[in-house]
Design an enzyme around this catalytic site. Structure first.
Site, PDB file in Angstrom:
ATOM      1  N   SER A  27      -6.715  -6.784  -1.031  1.00 35.52           N
ATOM      2  CA  SER A  27      -6.163  -7.982  -0.401  1.00 35.52           C
ATOM      3  C   SER A  27      -7.168  -8.652   0.533  1.00 35.52           C
ATOM      4  O   SER A  27      -7.461  -9.842   0.409  1.00 35.52           O
ATOM      5  CB  SER A  27      -4.898  -7.622   0.376  1.00 35.52           C
ATOM      6  OG  SER A  27      -4.421  -8.743   1.103  1.00 35.52           O
ATOM      7  N   ASP A  83      -7.370   2.339   5.835  1.00 35.70           N
ATOM      8  CA  ASP A  83      -7.766   3.192   6.965  1.00 35.70           C
ATOM      9  C   ASP A  83      -7.988   4.640   6.562  1.00 35.70           C
ATOM     10  O   ASP A  83      -8.968   5.267   6.970  1.00 35.70           O
ATOM     11  CB  ASP A  83      -6.681   3.157   8.058  1.00 35.70           C
ATOM     12  CG  ASP A  83      -6.522   1.789   8.687  1.00 35.70           C
ATOM     13  OD1 ASP A  83      -7.520   1.069   8.801  1.00 35.70           O
ATOM     14  OD2 ASP A  83      -5.388   1.440   9.058  1.00 35.70           O
ATOM     15  N   HIS A  84      -7.066   5.182   5.750  1.00 39.94           N
ATOM     16  CA  HIS A  84      -7.104   6.621   5.483  1.00 39.94           C
ATOM     17  C   HIS A  84      -8.249   7.045   4.574  1.00 39.94           C
ATOM     18  O   HIS A  84      -8.571   8.231   4.509  1.00 39.94           O
ATOM     19  CB  HIS A  84      -5.763   7.099   4.901  1.00 39.94           C
ATOM     20  CG  HIS A  84      -5.427   6.508   3.577  1.00 39.94           C
ATOM     21  ND1 HIS A  84      -4.908   5.248   3.441  1.00 39.94           N
ATOM     22  CD2 HIS A  84      -5.536   7.004   2.319  1.00 39.94           C
ATOM     23  CE1 HIS A  84      -4.695   4.993   2.166  1.00 39.94           C
ATOM     24  NE2 HIS A  84      -5.081   6.042   1.460  1.00 39.94           N
ATOM     25  N   VAL A  85      -8.875   6.096   3.869  1.00 44.14           N
ATOM     26  CA  VAL A  85     -10.012   6.467   3.018  1.00 44.14           C
ATOM     27  C   VAL A  85     -11.351   6.093   3.641  1.00 44.14           C
ATOM     28  O   VAL A  85     -12.402   6.466   3.126  1.00 44.14           O
ATOM     29  CB  VAL A  85      -9.894   5.842   1.609  1.00 44.14           C
ATOM     30  CG1 VAL A  85      -8.618   6.287   0.931  1.00 44.14           C
ATOM     31  CG2 VAL A  85      -9.967   4.328   1.679  1.00 44.14           C
ATOM     32  N   HIS A 108      -9.926  -4.099  11.014  1.00 49.19           N
ATOM     33  CA  HIS A 108      -8.921  -3.383  11.807  1.00 49.19           C
ATOM     34  C   HIS A 108      -9.656  -2.248  12.517  1.00 49.19           C
ATOM     35  O   HIS A 108     -10.538  -1.618  11.935  1.00 49.19           O
ATOM     36  CB  HIS A 108      -7.825  -2.852  10.893  1.00 49.19           C
ATOM     37  CG  HIS A 108      -6.750  -2.062  11.578  1.00 49.19           C
ATOM     38  ND1 HIS A 108      -6.251  -2.388  12.832  1.00 49.19           N
ATOM     39  CD2 HIS A 108      -6.065  -0.951  11.183  1.00 49.19           C
ATOM     40  CE1 HIS A 108      -5.308  -1.515  13.164  1.00 49.19           C
ATOM     41  NE2 HIS A 108      -5.185  -0.635  12.188  1.00 49.19           N
ATOM     42  N   GLY A 134      -4.647 -11.400   2.643  1.00 50.02           N
ATOM     43  CA  GLY A 134      -5.847 -11.921   2.024  1.00 50.02           C
ATOM     44  C   GLY A 134      -5.625 -13.117   1.110  1.00 50.02           C
ATOM     45  O   GLY A 134      -6.398 -14.076   1.126  1.00 50.02           O
ATOM     46  N   GLU A 231      19.383 -13.901   4.784  1.00 50.14           N
ATOM     47  CA  GLU A 231      19.283 -14.981   5.761  1.00 50.14           C
ATOM     48  C   GLU A 231      18.219 -14.715   6.834  1.00 50.14           C
ATOM     49  O   GLU A 231      17.887 -15.605   7.619  1.00 50.14           O
ATOM     50  CB  GLU A 231      20.640 -15.227   6.414  1.00 50.14           C
ATOM     51  CG  GLU A 231      21.654 -15.817   5.436  1.00 50.14           C
ATOM     52  CD  GLU A 231      22.898 -16.329   6.125  1.00 50.14           C
ATOM     53  OE1 GLU A 231      22.864 -16.561   7.348  1.00 50.14           O
ATOM     54  OE2 GLU A 231      23.914 -16.499   5.436  1.00 50.14           O
ATOM     55  N   SER A 252      23.705 -22.568  14.927  1.00 49.45           N
ATOM     56  CA  SER A 252      24.937 -23.041  15.548  1.00 49.45           C
ATOM     57  C   SER A 252      25.056 -22.514  16.991  1.00 49.45           C
ATOM     58  O   SER A 252      24.416 -21.520  17.358  1.00 49.45           O
ATOM     59  CB  SER A 252      26.149 -22.562  14.750  1.00 49.45           C
ATOM     60  OG  SER A 252      26.293 -21.149  14.879  1.00 49.45           O
TER      61      SER A 252
END
Length: 344
Positions: A27, A83-85, A108, A134, A231, A252
Site C-alpha cells: 500500500s 512492522d513485524h518483518v 512509521h 497508499g 450509518e 437532528s
C-alpha cells in the site's frame, strides 16, 4: 503550535543524483515509489524473489532487485514493509550495506522507537509518514493535491537529515498539503493509541457490542446493522468534513441531545481509565513486545482472533445487506487481497 512545512521549505537537490531504494511494494511502498519516480528521483525497488509484487513494480517500469542489492545501490533506503518483518529484513539485507552518508527512512516509527532496529551512528534516520492509505496518496498526487504527512528526525549524522526528509516529502507530494514536525516517539505512541482505542479497536468493539445489544433485545439483525454500523459512515464523513461541531449541526436536535447526554454514559470515567492503561502499555513497550512475540511464535492467537471475528453475525448480516448497495465496492474481496499483499 506545531511546525508545518510546505513546498517552499524543501529543495529537491538534496536528493538529486541519488538513488532511493523503496523496500516493499504494498500500500505505502507502491505510492512512495511511483510518486518519487514521477517527481524525477531515481528509484529502485527491493523485494524478495518470491514476491508477486515484483511483476507489478516491473509493469510500472521500475527496476526491481532483492532487498540487499537495492540497499547496496541506494543512498536513501525507505523501509516500507510491515512492522513485524522489518527487523529481519533489516538485519539480513539492509544493515550490511549501511555506511556514512546513507539515510534510513520509515513511514512509521515502531521499529526504531522500540529499538527492534538500531542503526549505526553514522547514518541519518528520518521519517515521512503520509496520513493516508497508499492508493489515496497516489490518486491525490496525480491530481496535484497531495496528502498531509508527518516528519521526524531520529538521528542526524549528516547534519542535513531534515533537508533530506523534506526533499523526500516533496517527492511523494506531501508538502503540497503540509507536513507537521514530530518525533519518532510521538508518532509511534499516538498512532498505536489511536488505532487501539478509536480507529480500529474502539470503533469495531463499540459497533459490535451495540449490534449484539439490540439483537439480544429482540430486534432484527438487519435493523441493528443499519443503525449501528451502516450509518456510522454518514457521521464520520460529517466529522471528517467539518469536525464534531459540524456533525452536530447536521444531525437532528434529538440526535444531538442524545449525543450530549448519553455519550458520556457509554464512554465514561471507567473507559477513560482503561484508555490510560492502554496508553501505558504502549509507552512502556509492552504492546510492542507482545506483538513481536506473537509473530515470532507463528501468529496462532492472532489468526484465531481474526477467524473468530470474521465469523461474527454482524459480518454475515452485512454481507447480505451490502448487496442492496449498488454503489458499494466488493470490499470483502479487496480486504482479502490486501491482507495477502501485506504479507509479501
Amino acid at each position: 503550535m506545531a511546525k508545518v512545512y510546505y513546498e517552499s521549505d524543501a529543495d529537491s537537490k538534496e536528493l538529486s543524483g541519488k538513488t532511493i531504494a523503496v523496500i516493499g511494494y504494498g500500500s505505502q511502498g507502491h505510492a512512495h515509489a511511483l510518486n518519487l519516480r514521477d517527481s524525477g528521483f531515481k528509484v529502485v525497488i527491493g523485494l524478495p524473489a518470491s514476491s508477486s509484487s515484483r511483476a507489478k513494480a516491473r509493469a510500472q517500469k521500475l527496476e526491481v532487485f532483492d532487498p540487499a542489492e537495492a540497499a547496496r545501490r541506494a543512498d536513501l533506503i525507505a523501509v516500507l514493509i510491515p512492522d513485524h518483518v522489518q527487523p529481519k529484513i533489516y538485519q539480513e539485507s539492509i544493515a550490511p550495506h549501511l555506511g556514512r552518508g546513507k539515510a534510513l527512512l520509515f513511514a512509521h516509527g515502531f521499529s526504531i522507537h522500540f529499538k527492534f532496529i538500531s542503526p549505526p551512528p553514522d547514518v541519518d534516520v528520518i521519517m515521512i509518514a503520509p496520513k493516508s492509505p497508499g492508493h489515496r496518496m497516489r490518486e491525490l498526487f496525480l491530481e496535484k493535491v497531495g496528502v498531509p504527512g508527518l516528519l521526524a528526525v531520529e538521528q542526524d549524522a549528516s547534519g542535513k537529515a531534515e533537508k533530506i526528509a523534506l526533499a523526500y516529502a516533496l517527492g511523494v507530494g506531501c508538502l503540497k498539503a503540509g507536513v507537521i514536525r514530530t518525533t519518532f516517539k510521538e508518532e509511534t505512541e499516538t498512532d498505536l493509541f489511536g488505532e487501539q482505542t478509536v480507529l480500529c479497536g474502539g470503533v469495531s468493539a463499540l459497533v459490535r457490542t451495540a449490534f449484539e445489544t439490540l439483537v439480544e433485545a429482540g430486534y432484527q439483525p438487519e435493523i441493528a446493522y443499519f443503525e449501528c454500523l451502516h450509518e456510522l459512515k454518514l457521521i464520520v464523513d460529517l466529522i471528517y468534513q467539518g469536525g464534531i461541531k459540524y456533525m452536530r449541526y447536521s444531525v437532528s436536535d434529538t440526535a444531538e441531545y442524545g449525543d450530549y447526554t448519553r455519550g458520556p454514559v457509554v464512554i465514561d470515567q471507567h473507559v477513560r481509565e482503561t484508555m490510560k492503561k492502554v496508553l501505558a502499555d504502549i509507552q512502556s513497550g509492552a504492546f510492542a513486545r507482545e506483538w513481536m512475540k506473537e509473530n515470532e511464535q507463528g501468529r496462532k492467537r492472532f489468526l484465531e482472533m481474526r477467524e473468530q471475528a470474521t465469523g461474527h453475525a454482524i459480518e454475515k448480516v452485512g454481507m447480505e445487506l451490502r448487496k442492496m448497495m449498488a454503489w458499494n465496492k466488493p470490499a470483502a474481496e479487496e480486504a482479502t487481497a490486501a491482507q495477502a499483499q501485506a504479507r509479501r
